[in-house]
Design an enzyme around this catalytic site. Structure first.
Site, PDB file in Angstrom:
ATOM      1  N   CYS A 116       0.796  -1.246   0.000  1.00 45.01           N
ATOM      2  CA  CYS A 116       0.000   0.000   0.000  1.00 45.01           C
ATOM      3  C   CYS A 116       0.823   1.288   0.000  1.00 45.01           C
ATOM      4  CB  CYS A 116      -1.004  -0.009   1.138  1.00 45.01           C
ATOM      5  SG  CYS A 116      -2.182  -1.356   0.970  1.00 45.01           S
ATOM      6  N   HIS A 257      -3.360   7.113   2.860  1.00 46.18           N
ATOM      7  CA  HIS A 257      -3.777   5.875   2.198  1.00 46.18           C
ATOM      8  C   HIS A 257      -5.217   5.573   2.605  1.00 46.18           C
ATOM      9  CE1 HIS A 257      -4.095   1.843   0.874  1.00 46.18           C
ATOM     10  NE2 HIS A 257      -3.934   1.285   2.052  1.00 46.18           N
ATOM     11  N   ASN A 287     -10.044   0.168  -0.873  1.00 49.17           N
ATOM     12  CA  ASN A 287      -8.588   0.159  -0.729  1.00 49.17           C
ATOM     13  C   ASN A 287      -7.956  -0.247  -2.067  1.00 49.17           C
ATOM     14  OD1 ASN A 287      -5.915  -0.372  -0.132  1.00 49.17           O
ATOM     15  ND2 ASN A 287      -6.351  -1.477   1.762  1.00 49.17           N
TER      16      ASN A 287
HETATM   17  O1  UT7 Z   1      -4.127  -1.323   3.238  1.00 46.02           O
HETATM   18  C1  UT7 Z   1      -3.574  -1.642   4.484  1.00 46.02           C
HETATM   19  C2  UT7 Z   1      -4.020  -2.973   4.932  1.00 46.02           C
HETATM   20  N1  UT7 Z   1      -5.370  -3.134   5.320  1.00 46.02           N
HETATM   21  C3  UT7 Z   1      -5.971  -2.472   6.320  1.00 46.02           C
HETATM   22  O2  UT7 Z   1      -5.514  -1.459   6.802  1.00 46.02           O
HETATM   23  C4  UT7 Z   1      -7.228  -3.066   6.880  1.00 46.02           C
HETATM   24  C5  UT7 Z   1      -7.208  -3.051   8.398  1.00 46.02           C
HETATM   25  N2  UT7 Z   1      -8.322  -3.733   9.023  1.00 46.02           N
HETATM   26  C6  UT7 Z   1      -9.614  -3.320   8.913  1.00 46.02           C
HETATM   27  O3  UT7 Z   1      -9.908  -2.380   8.197  1.00 46.02           O
HETATM   28  C7  UT7 Z   1     -10.650  -4.020   9.771  1.00 46.02           C
HETATM   29  O4  UT7 Z   1     -10.005  -4.849  10.705  1.00 46.02           O
HETATM   30  C8  UT7 Z   1     -11.688  -4.842   8.959  1.00 46.02           C
HETATM   31  C9  UT7 Z   1     -12.624  -3.896   8.230  1.00 46.02           C
HETATM   32  C10 UT7 Z   1     -10.992  -5.770   7.993  1.00 46.02           C
HETATM   33  C11 UT7 Z   1     -12.536  -5.703   9.899  1.00 46.02           C
HETATM   34  O5  UT7 Z   1     -13.213  -4.882  10.845  1.00 46.02           O
HETATM   35  P1  UT7 Z   1     -13.133  -5.214  12.406  1.00 46.02           P
HETATM   36  O6  UT7 Z   1     -13.945  -4.208  13.081  1.00 46.02           O
HETATM   37  O7  UT7 Z   1     -11.669  -5.290  12.768  1.00 46.02           O
HETATM   38  O8  UT7 Z   1     -13.815  -6.625  12.489  1.00 46.02           O
HETATM   39  P2  UT7 Z   1     -13.230  -8.013  13.025  1.00 46.02           P
HETATM   40  O9  UT7 Z   1     -12.246  -8.572  12.053  1.00 46.02           O
HETATM   41  O10 UT7 Z   1     -12.789  -7.840  14.463  1.00 46.02           O
HETATM   42  O11 UT7 Z   1     -14.519  -8.920  13.016  1.00 46.02           O
HETATM   43  C12 UT7 Z   1     -15.662  -8.628  13.838  1.00 46.02           C
HETATM   44  C13 UT7 Z   1     -16.800  -9.535  13.435  1.00 46.02           C
HETATM   45  C14 UT7 Z   1     -16.409 -10.998  13.320  1.00 46.02           C
HETATM   46  O12 UT7 Z   1     -17.486 -11.796  13.780  1.00 46.02           O
HETATM   47  P3  UT7 Z   1     -17.503 -12.397  15.269  1.00 46.02           P
HETATM   48  O13 UT7 Z   1     -16.293 -13.268  15.355  1.00 46.02           O
HETATM   49  O14 UT7 Z   1     -17.441 -11.220  16.185  1.00 46.02           O
HETATM   50  O15 UT7 Z   1     -18.805 -13.155  15.315  1.00 46.02           O
HETATM   51  C15 UT7 Z   1     -16.262 -11.223  11.832  1.00 46.02           C
HETATM   52  O16 UT7 Z   1     -16.503 -12.558  11.446  1.00 46.02           O
HETATM   53  O17 UT7 Z   1     -17.287  -9.163  12.134  1.00 46.02           O
HETATM   54  C16 UT7 Z   1     -17.329 -10.316  11.276  1.00 46.02           C
HETATM   55  N3  UT7 Z   1     -17.100  -9.886   9.907  1.00 46.02           N
HETATM   56  C17 UT7 Z   1     -18.088  -9.474   9.093  1.00 46.02           C
HETATM   57  N4  UT7 Z   1     -19.407  -9.345   9.278  1.00 46.02           N
HETATM   58  C18 UT7 Z   1     -20.133  -8.875   8.251  1.00 46.02           C
HETATM   59  C19 UT7 Z   1     -15.910  -9.811   9.231  1.00 46.02           C
HETATM   60  N5  UT7 Z   1     -16.131  -9.352   7.983  1.00 46.02           N
HETATM   61  C20 UT7 Z   1     -17.462  -9.131   7.868  1.00 46.02           C
HETATM   62  C21 UT7 Z   1     -18.292  -8.661   6.836  1.00 46.02           C
HETATM   63  N6  UT7 Z   1     -19.612  -8.550   7.070  1.00 46.02           N
HETATM   64  N7  UT7 Z   1     -17.785  -8.299   5.622  1.00 46.02           N
END
Ligand code: UT7
Length: 330
Positions: A116, A257, A287
Site C-alpha cells: 500500500c 492511504h 482500498n
Molecule cells: O491497506 C492496508 C491494509 N489493510 C488495512 O488497513 C485493513 C485493516 N483492518 C480493517 O480495516 C478491519 O479490521 C476490517 C474492516 C478488515 C474488519 O473490521 P473489524 O472491526 O476489525 O472486524 P473483526 O475482524 O474484528 O470482526 C468482527 C466480526 C467478526 O465476527 P464475530 O467473530 O465477532 O462473530 C467477523 O466474522 O465481524 C465479522 N465480519 C463481518 N461481518 C459482516 C468480518 N467481515 C465481515 C463482513 N460482514 N464483511
C-alpha cells in the site's frame, strides 16, 4: 549535488475502470451487509477492472494524463518506477510493459514491491534518482488490479479492495518553491504473515493444491493490521513533518492511504488535524493499495483543495509491514 528540494511532483493523473461494484451487490455474494461495511470501513463502492484491462493499461491511461498535465513527452522520461502488489505477470516487471505501451524509449523501467505505501516508496526512489543526478524526469506510478488477488468467498477481505491507477511526473526541482520537502519509509518484515499471499510465488509455486486451498489470494488478520496501521501512520506523520521542519498546523491537506475511514480518522487525530483538512475518498474506491494516494490526490486537485503552493502530507501503511510518508509543496 542539487540543493533540496531535489525534486518536485509536477502533476498527477489517474485511471479507474468504469465498472462499479457496490456494497449491495456484495451482499448477494457474501454473508455481509451494506451497514456493516459502511460502519466498519467507510467503503460504499469500489471499481473492478475488466478481464482484458491490465495493470499496464490502467497505468498507461493515468501516465498519459500525468505527462500531458506536466507537458512531458514519453521520450523525456529517464525512469519509470511502478509500484504494484498485483503485477500483470511475475516476469518481467509491469513497468517494462508500461514503457512499451508509452513508447518511452529512453527510460529505465522497474517495479517497486512495497504494497500500500508503494507510491510513497516509488516517490522516494524517484527523488533519489534525481538527487544523484541519474535522472531528470521520472514517471512514478501506483497501479493495482487487486480484484484478481482478492478471495470473493472471504467476507473479511472481499469487501475492502478495488482496482485503479495513479501516476505523477517527478522532475528536478525548478527552484520555484515547489518540491518534495521530506520522505520517510520503514518496514517490519517480521509481521509479513498478518497480510500476505501465501502461494503462487517461488516458495510455493502455483499448483492445483495452491488453487484448491485458495492460497493464491490475499489473507489478512484484519484486527492486528488495523492496530499496526494506526501506530505506523502516526509515526510516519511525525517523521515526515520533523524531516521537513514543518508543523501539522502548516499542512493544508493530509492525503492518507485509503484503507479504512477509522484508520484515517485516528491518523488525523494523532496529527491534530481536523477532518476538514483530510482527503477521504475510500467510500468511492475502497482500498486500491499503491493507487490510493494518487487517486485521493488527483481528486483533491480537481476539487481545488490542493493548489499551487499548498503544503500536503502523504502517509500510507500496508503489507510487509511497510509504511511511509512525504511532505510536498504542490
Ligand atoms: O491497506 C492496508 C491494509 N489493510 C488495512 O488497513 C485493513 C485493516 N483492518 C480493517 O480495516 C478491519 O479490521 C476490517 C474492516 C478488515 C474488519 O473490521 P473489524 O472491526 O476489525 O472486524 P473483526 O475482524 O474484528 O470482526 C468482527 C466480526 C467478526 O465476527 P464475530 O467473530 O465477532 O462473530 C467477523 O466474522 O465481524 C465479522 N465480519 C463481518 N461481518 C459482516 C468480518 N467481515 C465481515 C463482513 N460482514 N464483511
Amino acid at each position: 549535488m542539487i540543493p533540496r528540494p531535489f525534486a518536485e511532483m509536477a502533476s498527477v493523473g489517474v485511471a479507474v475502470p468504469p465498472r462499479v461494484l457496490t456494497n449491495h451487490e456484495l451482499t448477494g455474494m457474501l454473508d455481509t451487509s451494506d451497514e456493516w461495511i459502511v460502519e466498519r470501513t467507510g467503503i460504499r463502492e469500489r471499481r473492478i477492472a475488466a478481464p482484458e484491462q491490465s495493470v499496464a493499461m490502467l497505468s498507461q491511461e493515468a501516465s498519459e494524463l500525468a505527462m500531458e498535465r506536466a507537458g512531458v513527452s514519453p521520450a523525456d522520461l529517464d525512469a519509470i518506477v511502478l509500484a504494484t502488489a498485483s503485477p500483470d505477470r511475475l516476469l518481467p516487471s509491469t513497468a517494462c510493459d508500461l514503457q512499451a505501451l508509452l513508447g518511452a524509449d529512453n527510460a529505465a523501467a522497474f517495479d517497486v514491491g512495497a504494497a500500500c505505501p508503494g507510491f510513497v516508496y516509488a516517490l522516494t526512489v524517484a527523488e533519489g534518482l534525481i538527487a544523484s543526478g541519474q535522472s531528470r524526469t521520472v514517471l512514478v506510478v501506483g497501479a493495482e488490479k487487486l480484484s484478481t488477488i482478492t478471495d470473493f468467498q472471504d467476507r473479511s477481505t472481499a469487501i475492502l479492495f478495488g482496482d485503479g491507477a495513479g501516476a505523477s511526473i517527478v522532475r528536478r526541482s525548478s527552484g520555484n518553491g515547489r518540491g518534495i520537502l521530506s520522505t520517510f519509509i520503514k518496514s517490519d518484515g517480521r509481521l509479513a504473515p498478518l497480510l500476505y499471499r501465501p502461494g503462487g510465488g517461488s516458495s510455493d509455486p502455483i499448483s492445483e493444491r495452491v488453487v484448491c486451498e485458495r492460497n493464491h489470494f490475499m489473507k489478512m488478520a484484519g484486527r492486528e493490521v488495523f492496530k499496526a496501521a494506526v501506530r505506523a501512520m502516526a509515526e510516519a506523520c511525525d517523521e515526515a513533518l520533523r524531516r521537513a521542519g514543518v508543523s501539522a498546523e502548516e499542512i493544508d491537506l493530509l492525503v492518507p492511504h485509503q484503507a479504512n475511514l477509522h484508520i484515517i480518522e485516528a491518523t488525523a487525530k494523532h496529527a491534530g488535524m481536523p477532518m476538514s483538512k483530510v482527503m477521504v475518498n475510500v467510500d468511492r474506491y475502497g482500498n486500491t493499495s499503491s493507487a490510493s494516494i494518487p487517486l485521493a490526490l488527483d481528486q483533491a486537485v480537481a476539487e481545488g483543495r490542493v493548489k499551487p503552493g499548498s503544503l500536503i502530507l502523504l502517509v500510507a501503511f500496508g503489507a510487509g509491514f511497510t509504511w511511509g510518508s512525504a511532505v510536498v509543496r504542490w
